[in-house]
Design an enzyme around this catalytic site. Structure first.
Site, short mmCIF file in Angstrom:
data_model
loop_
_atom_site.label_atom_id
_atom_site.label_comp_id
_atom_site.label_asym_id
_atom_site.label_seq_id
_atom_site.Cartn_x
_atom_site.Cartn_y
_atom_site.Cartn_z
N HIS F 15 13.07 31.86 24.70
CA HIS F 15 13.15 31.70 23.17
C HIS F 15 13.02 33.09 22.60
O HIS F 15 13.40 34.36 23.28
CB HIS F 15 11.68 31.07 22.65
CG HIS F 15 10.47 31.97 22.51
ND1 HIS F 15 9.47 31.76 21.83
CD2 HIS F 15 10.06 33.23 23.61
CE1 HIS F 15 8.55 32.60 21.94
NE2 HIS F 15 9.01 33.61 23.12
N CYS F 34 9.93 40.80 20.32
CA CYS F 34 10.05 39.27 20.59
C CYS F 34 11.11 38.48 19.78
O CYS F 34 11.49 37.53 19.96
CB CYS F 34 8.57 38.60 19.90
SG CYS F 34 7.16 39.06 20.83
N HIS F 40 13.85 36.35 25.50
CA HIS F 40 13.17 36.41 26.47
C HIS F 40 12.72 35.20 26.92
O HIS F 40 12.97 34.06 26.38
CB HIS F 40 12.07 37.75 26.50
CG HIS F 40 11.10 37.13 25.25
ND1 HIS F 40 11.36 37.03 24.00
CD2 HIS F 40 9.69 36.79 25.31
CE1 HIS F 40 10.37 36.77 23.19
NE2 HIS F 40 9.53 36.44 24.20
N HIS F 42 8.96 32.84 29.34
CA HIS F 42 7.49 32.83 29.28
C HIS F 42 7.37 31.36 30.35
O HIS F 42 8.07 30.26 30.46
CB HIS F 42 6.80 32.28 28.24
CG HIS F 42 6.61 33.32 27.23
ND1 HIS F 42 5.97 34.73 27.48
CD2 HIS F 42 7.27 33.67 25.81
CE1 HIS F 42 6.12 35.28 26.29
NE2 HIS F 42 6.94 34.93 25.34
N ASP F 80 11.40 22.21 29.76
CA ASP F 80 11.33 23.05 30.92
C ASP F 80 12.89 23.36 31.23
O ASP F 80 13.79 22.75 31.09
CB ASP F 80 10.79 22.27 32.14
CG ASP F 80 10.56 23.20 33.25
OD1 ASP F 80 10.25 24.16 33.04
OD2 ASP F 80 10.99 22.52 34.37
N HIS F 81 12.83 24.91 31.39
CA HIS F 81 14.21 25.43 31.93
C HIS F 81 15.14 25.41 30.63
O HIS F 81 16.46 25.41 30.81
CB HIS F 81 14.69 24.98 33.30
CG HIS F 81 14.11 25.51 34.34
ND1 HIS F 81 12.87 24.99 34.85
CD2 HIS F 81 14.50 26.41 35.25
CE1 HIS F 81 12.35 25.94 35.75
NE2 HIS F 81 13.35 26.49 36.21
N GLU F 125 1.04 31.04 25.99
CA GLU F 125 2.26 31.62 25.94
C GLU F 125 2.39 32.80 27.08
O GLU F 125 3.17 32.83 27.89
CB GLU F 125 2.66 32.24 24.85
CG GLU F 125 4.03 32.78 24.73
CD GLU F 125 4.41 33.31 23.53
OE1 GLU F 125 4.97 32.38 22.51
OE2 GLU F 125 4.21 34.19 22.99
#
Lengths: 137, 137, 137, 137, 137, 137
Positions: F15, F34, F40, F42, F80-81, F125
């Site tokens: 994100h 950010c 980047h 998480h 996810d992913h 996060e």
């Protein structure tokens, strides 16, 4: 009297598993959802281990502040909150698997660490998937 | 059929990094805030590993209750809720770095452990700083 | 749309449980080995929770960098690598139990936090003993 | 360029420490409360490590999905939510100590893993008691 | 000045999800593999929270040694290394789900805890499945 | 007899903190690193809590397999992913802060959960930054 001292660090990054010389179809076939062209990401946990003799004067193997600064300069500044494929030169042509990231971290730290020390890298991509790399023997 | 069995323990203690043959100024210069003359402290997490052959009769490497008792007698009773510099004789003249504490724990357990076993000590000073000591090879 | 955001921090400190108006005998009787006159210590893990409304402009409850700086200024700088009894003025006459430390941290952060937020403090003295304090209701 | 990749898994099972050729009295004398004839149980945490060379084509040591499936087929399907003594044939005559369970897991995975890889098994019976087995050397 | 103090403990036990007034078929249909007639087991992690006013004399909410002893007497001695269905009277006719175990622990501790305190029970059946029970309001 | 049952899950995603109606300069000024335009990522850890009455027939609050499937369908499959900004419709115009992600997860699960239950979302996060959202009261 050889001992290993460890320092834990972490960085957050985006990546995709991807070979630029393969098309998206083949990348997807081999790497699955990890090859999503829009990237995904991880909180990478890093444990750096340094092995050598205890300095009898200080009782330290290595001043862990020195190790902390090396990790900050070589890894955190270079990788944290970055897109590994696009922004970290080492991965311009190298697939950023957790194995390859660990090897790159090893090489970057090895270059600046006192050569009297052995080095090992433990890198968690997730709490369930991780690697240990100790250099070529 | 060699295997390593591990037992986890912990103790809480105060310490300062300090060489009695240096003055406070030099201690502070080398050891920074870790040399605070009023002490600071840690929850030390200790993992003791014992390596040898599985006993075919019991299926145990070692009865972990024996190992638990050794750790209790040699480490917890001696170190827990103590000031390492002032109250633990091994550190009267030895700087209580995490490296030196691990070596002392190794020596104390080695003395009472069945000599057929190899021994390793993993000692966490914090979740981010820790050492592994396996004796002199 | 109220939400709670948490930030984790930590500090290492020495302390003893001790009332200066009691003699050592009575302190020992009530507080046991935690009253060792030579001190012991802990790695304190601290989780600070802040409750309020999400700012529709940023999507933040609070910029966690602000909260991180508050924790650094009010808690880490004041408590880390210190002897709580001797070096932290709030405990000159107040017994530094984990309960009282949590209340002091609450009061210090509350003073500098935007008053629109509710505050809660979770403080681990060890992984097995911890408290939560949310202010007086 | 040898590296070790790890995959974490888990299973929940009942067991008792017990030799069928001993009577309950002797089992209890040697294995204590762990020999309770009505069984007790654990959440076993398993970390499987595989060592070899990074495949230069993919950057993988091994596709961790392959390793995940091996663990699922050989360990989770066989052990999860089972009574190890009564329902897992390997323990019909073998005492299910954490040492022996680790050896059995090693042997089951070794049989189906590409023989070019070295294998190691870390098995936690509890967070405080665990073993590492790397095969016979 | 109300605060909550927590104490962590653990026990290992076997159980099966099972209603004695249903046949095995129906138990299996509703509870799946958790109803295995040969039992399975868990490492239960327990966190007991006690809420009340800080005692201004000691700075304690409650002497955590008292709470530790209550947990030992009421929970660990009764449940650890036991088969919950067969050996713990509270589950002779009550299905030992994690919800029901938490309620039983609440009731057992509530009976012996100073009534001025509120009580809460957090019980982990696995690191992924857990409950919190705070009594009837 | 109200109780809360929790189920833990996780997803990995990329994100950037970003408002499409602000230019990159302003996004960077407010959200710092950010807001990196290359993203980047998480490992998000998610704990879903459901509150209600224990079903006296089963001893369950809710069959955790039902909750597991809801989380899989509503959160893991969707997030996810993935790149949250580009691939998850809820964040096309909503900044994917951890606060907003938690609210979106709450709304998605609330829609399909039996309305007799209260719902709470805990979203990490990183291990150091996390939020709890319990809906509007």
């Amino acid at each position: 009297m050889r001992i290993t001292a460890y320092r834990k660090a972490h960085f957050n990054a985006a990546h995709r598993l991807y070979r630029p010389d393969w098309d998206d179809e083949r990348n997807k076939q081999v790497f699955g959802k990890c090859s999503n062209p829009n990237y995904h990401g991880h909180n990478y946990d890093l444990i750096v281990g340094v092995t050598g003799a205890i300095d009898p004067e200080t009782g330290y193997l290595i001043d862990l502040k020195i190790l902390k600064d090396i990790i900050k300069n070589e890894v955190e500044t270079a990788f944290d909150h970055k897109n590994l494929n696009l922004e970290v030169p080492e991965f311009a042509a190298l697939n950023p698997t957790v194995e390859n990231i660990a090897v790159v971290i090893y090489q970057k730290i090895k270059k600046v660490l006192d050569p009297k020390f052995d080095l090992e890298i433990k890198l968690y991509e997730t709490p369930r998937n991780f690697v240990v790399y100790k250099g070529e023997k």
